[in-house]
Design an enzyme around this catalytic site. Sequence first.
Site, PDB file in Angstrom:
ATOM      1  N   SER A 124       0.839  -1.193   0.000  1.00  0.00           N
ATOM      2  CA  SER A 124       0.000   0.000   0.000  1.00  0.00           C
ATOM      3  C   SER A 124       0.871   1.239   0.000  1.00  0.00           C
ATOM      4  O   SER A 124       1.987   1.237   0.546  1.00  0.00           O
ATOM      5  CB  SER A 124      -0.855  -0.038   1.264  1.00  0.00           C
ATOM      6  OG  SER A 124      -1.416   1.218   1.520  1.00  0.00           O
ATOM      7  N   TYR A 148      -1.539  -0.914  10.882  1.00  0.00           N
ATOM      8  CA  TYR A 148      -1.835  -1.508   9.572  1.00  0.00           C
ATOM      9  C   TYR A 148      -0.669  -1.256   8.613  1.00  0.00           C
ATOM     10  O   TYR A 148      -0.153  -2.175   7.974  1.00  0.00           O
ATOM     11  CB  TYR A 148      -3.132  -0.913   8.997  1.00  0.00           C
ATOM     12  CG  TYR A 148      -3.304  -1.197   7.519  1.00  0.00           C
ATOM     13  CD1 TYR A 148      -3.581  -2.482   7.067  1.00  0.00           C
ATOM     14  CD2 TYR A 148      -3.158  -0.180   6.563  1.00  0.00           C
ATOM     15  CE1 TYR A 148      -3.722  -2.742   5.700  1.00  0.00           C
ATOM     16  CE2 TYR A 148      -3.299  -0.432   5.202  1.00  0.00           C
ATOM     17  CZ  TYR A 148      -3.579  -1.710   4.780  1.00  0.00           C
ATOM     18  OH  TYR A 148      -3.705  -1.973   3.434  1.00  0.00           O
ATOM     19  N   LYS A 152       2.242  -3.864   6.752  1.00  0.00           N
ATOM     20  CA  LYS A 152       2.632  -3.940   5.331  1.00  0.00           C
ATOM     21  C   LYS A 152       4.147  -3.744   5.179  1.00  0.00           C
ATOM     22  O   LYS A 152       4.800  -4.437   4.390  1.00  0.00           O
ATOM     23  CB  LYS A 152       1.899  -2.860   4.526  1.00  0.00           C
ATOM     24  CG  LYS A 152       0.401  -3.089   4.407  1.00  0.00           C
ATOM     25  CD  LYS A 152       0.086  -4.289   3.529  1.00  0.00           C
ATOM     26  CE  LYS A 152      -1.387  -4.578   3.435  1.00  0.00           C
ATOM     27  NZ  LYS A 152      -1.718  -5.858   2.818  1.00  0.00           N
TER      28      LYS A 152
HETATM   29  P1  NAD Z   1     -10.914  -7.120   1.394  1.00  0.00           P
HETATM   30  O1  NAD Z   1     -11.113  -7.057   2.867  1.00  0.00           O
HETATM   31  O2  NAD Z   1     -12.100  -6.963   0.525  1.00  0.00           O
HETATM   32  O3  NAD Z   1     -10.150  -8.455   0.982  1.00  0.00           O
HETATM   33  C1  NAD Z   1      -9.258  -9.119   1.840  1.00  0.00           C
HETATM   34  C2  NAD Z   1      -9.740 -10.556   1.934  1.00  0.00           C
HETATM   35  O4  NAD Z   1      -8.846 -11.303   2.780  1.00  0.00           O
HETATM   36  C3  NAD Z   1     -11.139 -10.682   2.550  1.00  0.00           C
HETATM   37  O5  NAD Z   1     -11.927 -11.446   1.673  1.00  0.00           O
HETATM   38  C4  NAD Z   1     -10.904 -11.399   3.874  1.00  0.00           C
HETATM   39  O6  NAD Z   1     -11.988 -12.230   4.234  1.00  0.00           O
HETATM   40  C5  NAD Z   1      -9.613 -12.158   3.596  1.00  0.00           C
HETATM   41  N1  NAD Z   1      -8.804 -12.453   4.775  1.00  0.00           N
HETATM   42  C6  NAD Z   1      -8.407 -11.594   5.755  1.00  0.00           C
HETATM   43  N2  NAD Z   1      -7.636 -12.236   6.650  1.00  0.00           N
HETATM   44  C7  NAD Z   1      -7.531 -13.528   6.232  1.00  0.00           C
HETATM   45  C8  NAD Z   1      -6.884 -14.676   6.739  1.00  0.00           C
HETATM   46  N3  NAD Z   1      -6.208 -14.643   7.900  1.00  0.00           N
HETATM   47  N4  NAD Z   1      -6.972 -15.838   6.060  1.00  0.00           N
HETATM   48  C9  NAD Z   1      -7.684 -15.899   4.895  1.00  0.00           C
HETATM   49  N5  NAD Z   1      -8.337 -14.851   4.380  1.00  0.00           N
HETATM   50  C10 NAD Z   1      -8.260 -13.664   5.033  1.00  0.00           C
HETATM   51  O7  NAD Z   1      -9.827  -6.004   1.043  1.00  0.00           O
HETATM   52  P2  NAD Z   1      -9.305  -5.491  -0.365  1.00  0.00           P
HETATM   53  O8  NAD Z   1      -9.652  -4.058  -0.471  1.00  0.00           O
HETATM   54  O9  NAD Z   1      -9.696  -6.444  -1.431  1.00  0.00           O
HETATM   55  O10 NAD Z   1      -7.742  -5.563  -0.102  1.00  0.00           O
HETATM   56  C11 NAD Z   1      -6.939  -6.651  -0.523  1.00  0.00           C
HETATM   57  C12 NAD Z   1      -5.510  -6.412  -0.072  1.00  0.00           C
HETATM   58  O11 NAD Z   1      -5.065  -5.170  -0.615  1.00  0.00           O
HETATM   59  C13 NAD Z   1      -5.333  -6.303   1.441  1.00  0.00           C
HETATM   60  O12 NAD Z   1      -4.137  -6.948   1.797  1.00  0.00           O
HETATM   61  C14 NAD Z   1      -5.242  -4.801   1.684  1.00  0.00           C
HETATM   62  O13 NAD Z   1      -4.488  -4.507   2.826  1.00  0.00           O
HETATM   63  C15 NAD Z   1      -4.526  -4.350   0.414  1.00  0.00           C
HETATM   64  N6  NAD Z   1      -4.784  -2.936   0.098  1.00  0.00           N
HETATM   65  C16 NAD Z   1      -6.074  -2.499  -0.055  1.00  0.00           C
HETATM   66  C17 NAD Z   1      -6.315  -1.143  -0.311  1.00  0.00           C
HETATM   67  C18 NAD Z   1      -7.725  -0.622  -0.455  1.00  0.00           C
HETATM   68  O14 NAD Z   1      -7.923   0.600  -0.349  1.00  0.00           O
HETATM   69  N7  NAD Z   1      -8.718  -1.459  -0.713  1.00  0.00           N
HETATM   70  C19 NAD Z   1      -5.238  -0.233  -0.421  1.00  0.00           C
HETATM   71  C20 NAD Z   1      -3.936  -0.726  -0.284  1.00  0.00           C
HETATM   72  C21 NAD Z   1      -3.731  -2.088  -0.025  1.00  0.00           C
HETATM   73  N1  UFG Z   2     -12.831  11.262   3.225  1.00  0.00           N
HETATM   74  C1  UFG Z   2     -13.842  12.138   3.568  1.00  0.00           C
HETATM   75  N2  UFG Z   2     -14.982  11.600   4.081  1.00  0.00           N
HETATM   76  C2  UFG Z   2     -15.169  10.265   4.268  1.00  0.00           C
HETATM   77  C3  UFG Z   2     -14.114   9.385   3.898  1.00  0.00           C
HETATM   78  C4  UFG Z   2     -12.952   9.924   3.392  1.00  0.00           C
HETATM   79  O1  UFG Z   2     -13.721  13.352   3.433  1.00  0.00           O
HETATM   80  O2  UFG Z   2     -16.242   9.851   4.753  1.00  0.00           O
HETATM   81  C5  UFG Z   2     -11.613  11.839   2.636  1.00  0.00           C
HETATM   82  C6  UFG Z   2     -10.355  11.560   3.449  1.00  0.00           C
HETATM   83  O3  UFG Z   2     -10.188  12.541   4.441  1.00  0.00           O
HETATM   84  C7  UFG Z   2      -9.278  11.580   2.355  1.00  0.00           C
HETATM   85  C8  UFG Z   2     -10.005  11.029   1.116  1.00  0.00           C
HETATM   86  O4  UFG Z   2     -11.385  11.199   1.387  1.00  0.00           O
HETATM   87  O5  UFG Z   2      -8.902  12.916   2.084  1.00  0.00           O
HETATM   88  C9  UFG Z   2      -9.731   9.561   0.859  1.00  0.00           C
HETATM   89  O6  UFG Z   2      -9.992   8.816   2.045  1.00  0.00           O
HETATM   90  P1  UFG Z   2     -10.086   7.214   2.046  1.00  0.00           P
HETATM   91  O7  UFG Z   2     -10.433   6.802   3.446  1.00  0.00           O
HETATM   92  O8  UFG Z   2     -10.981   6.747   0.954  1.00  0.00           O
HETATM   93  O9  UFG Z   2      -8.619   6.750   1.638  1.00  0.00           O
HETATM   94  P2  UFG Z   2      -7.215   7.009   2.349  1.00  0.00           P
HETATM   95  O10 UFG Z   2      -6.330   7.656   1.321  1.00  0.00           O
HETATM   96  O11 UFG Z   2      -7.359   7.684   3.645  1.00  0.00           O
HETATM   97  O12 UFG Z   2      -6.711   5.521   2.644  1.00  0.00           O
HETATM   98  C10 UFG Z   2      -6.681   4.494   1.654  1.00  0.00           C
HETATM   99  C11 UFG Z   2      -6.838   3.147   2.363  1.00  0.00           C
HETATM  100  C12 UFG Z   2      -5.647   2.890   3.260  1.00  0.00           C
HETATM  101  C13 UFG Z   2      -4.374   2.980   2.438  1.00  0.00           C
HETATM  102  C14 UFG Z   2      -4.304   4.326   1.720  1.00  0.00           C
HETATM  103  C15 UFG Z   2      -3.115   4.396   0.796  1.00  0.00           C
HETATM  104  O13 UFG Z   2      -8.021   3.136   3.131  1.00  0.00           O
HETATM  105  O14 UFG Z   2      -5.730   1.600   3.786  1.00  0.00           O
HETATM  106  O15 UFG Z   2      -5.479   4.529   0.935  1.00  0.00           O
HETATM  107  O16 UFG Z   2      -3.161   3.363  -0.118  1.00  0.00           O
HETATM  108  F1  UFG Z   2      -3.323   2.878   3.266  1.00  0.00           F
END
Ligand code: NAD
Ligand code: UFG
Length: 343
Positions: A124, A148, A152
């Site tokens: 991330s 978190y 990572k």
């Molecule tokens: P998500 O929660 O939809 O998917 C993660 C999946 O992993 C879920 O289906 C959950 O049930 C499964 N899981 C969690 N712990 C587990 C375990 N111990 N064993 C087996 N399964 C498990 O999230 P996502 O948005 O699809 O994210 C996928 C990956 O990408 C994550 O590692 C997350 O940290 C990373 N990531 C997501 C974002 C974002 O904004 N969505 C940003 C940066 C990184």
């Molecule tokens: N925001 C609002 N109102 C809301 C939600 C978000 O104003 O209800 C704003 C936040 O303040 C920020 C922007 O929208 O300025 C984006 O916020 P998000 O929560 O959608 O995303 P972030 O960038 O804060 O975080 C995401 C993931 C993290 C990851 C990060 C970088 O949630 O896990 O991107 O990849 F670490």
Amino acid sequence: MTILITGGAGFIGSHCCVTFLEAGHDVVVLDNLTNANSESIERLKEITGRNIIFEHADIRDQDALELILRQHRCEAVIHFAGLKAVGESTQAPLLYYDNNVAGTVRLLSAMDNCGVRDLVFSSSATVYGDPKFLPLTEEHPLSAVNPYGRSKLIIEEMLRDLSASDPKWRFAILRYFNPVGAHESGLIGEDPLGIPNNLMPFIAQVATGRRENLSIFGNDYDTHDGTGVRDYIHVTDLVDGHLRAYEALKTRRKGDGCFAVNLGTGTGYSVLDMVRAFERASNKKIEYEFAPRRFGDVAACFAETSLAERIIGWKAQKGLDAMCRDTWNWVCKNPNGFSQPAE
Ligand code: NAD
Ligand code: UFG
């Protein structure tokens, strides 16, 4: 080629399954369903017309992992499984270290025992901490500002150490910016439990009438309109990056098998830009109010993307309108996510 997709029932993992299946790979999905609904697997079958092997298991269960890797003759792993709520991680850090870090140690140990040595990892942009310069290049110093993010970062360091210890390992570390959007069929998409933490699903729920209004966290940032700026990327572009990374990994020479690249578009949009784009896509008014800044948020965060272009030959294709259109299509077809019936 059979590929194990951990977390494959979740938001990004499910989209990745479609891309890999369409590229001719076989996939095995492993998920403990802590943050997913098994209905996503049924939808994957509908989209691809393929049978999907689903293993309901936990990445911390090494015996189960070894059995699954052997039984299905998996040759590589795309590793999405993990917990991802920043706020929750500050309340329950041990849960995050156990699930994300210890889980990945178990996964790598199982892979080692089974002779599987190629892995693509979901990292991330959070590993850059507070940006010291923008756009963020992969050389930007790494730091963690919450458990978190630290989970990572620890996993990234672990992969670099492992790769340095033995050239048989090959790792692609992908640093995601802000994934949004959904598959264009509207059959799979992001289905957050409870009140969404992230901007796009929150806006979408305001548009459907499920939430009254959006709180915009801060309008006094040093950005073009005072609201926070992020690099939103369409989830189908993001998973395409995984396929490219996987293909690039297979051609890496021994001893040169670990790389990290940003997956973003390189363009930053503000919260107000997002509100307006979603209004255009949905033809709905998004009611909002300004609220205090959210603790831990930065003013702006967006990627430098040229390394991904060079190393894996990938560049995001879809713009903000497609991201909003596909999110809107998903929420209209599934106002209650994967749980039936619709509200
Ligand atoms: P998500 O929660 O939809 O998917 C993660 C999946 O992993 C879920 O289906 C959950 O049930 C499964 N899981 C969690 N712990 C587990 C375990 N111990 N064993 C087996 N399964 C498990 O999230 P996502 O948005 O699809 O994210 C996928 C990956 O990408 C994550 O590692 C997350 O940290 C990373 N990531 C997501 C974002 C974002 O904004 N969505 C940003 C940066 C990184
Ligand atoms: N925001 C609002 N109102 C809301 C939600 C978000 O104003 O209800 C704003 C936040 O303040 C920020 C922007 O929208 O300025 C984006 O916020 P998000 O929560 O959608 O995303 P972030 O960038 O804060 O975080 C995401 C993931 C993290 C990851 C990060 C970088 O949630 O896990 O991107 O990849 F670490």
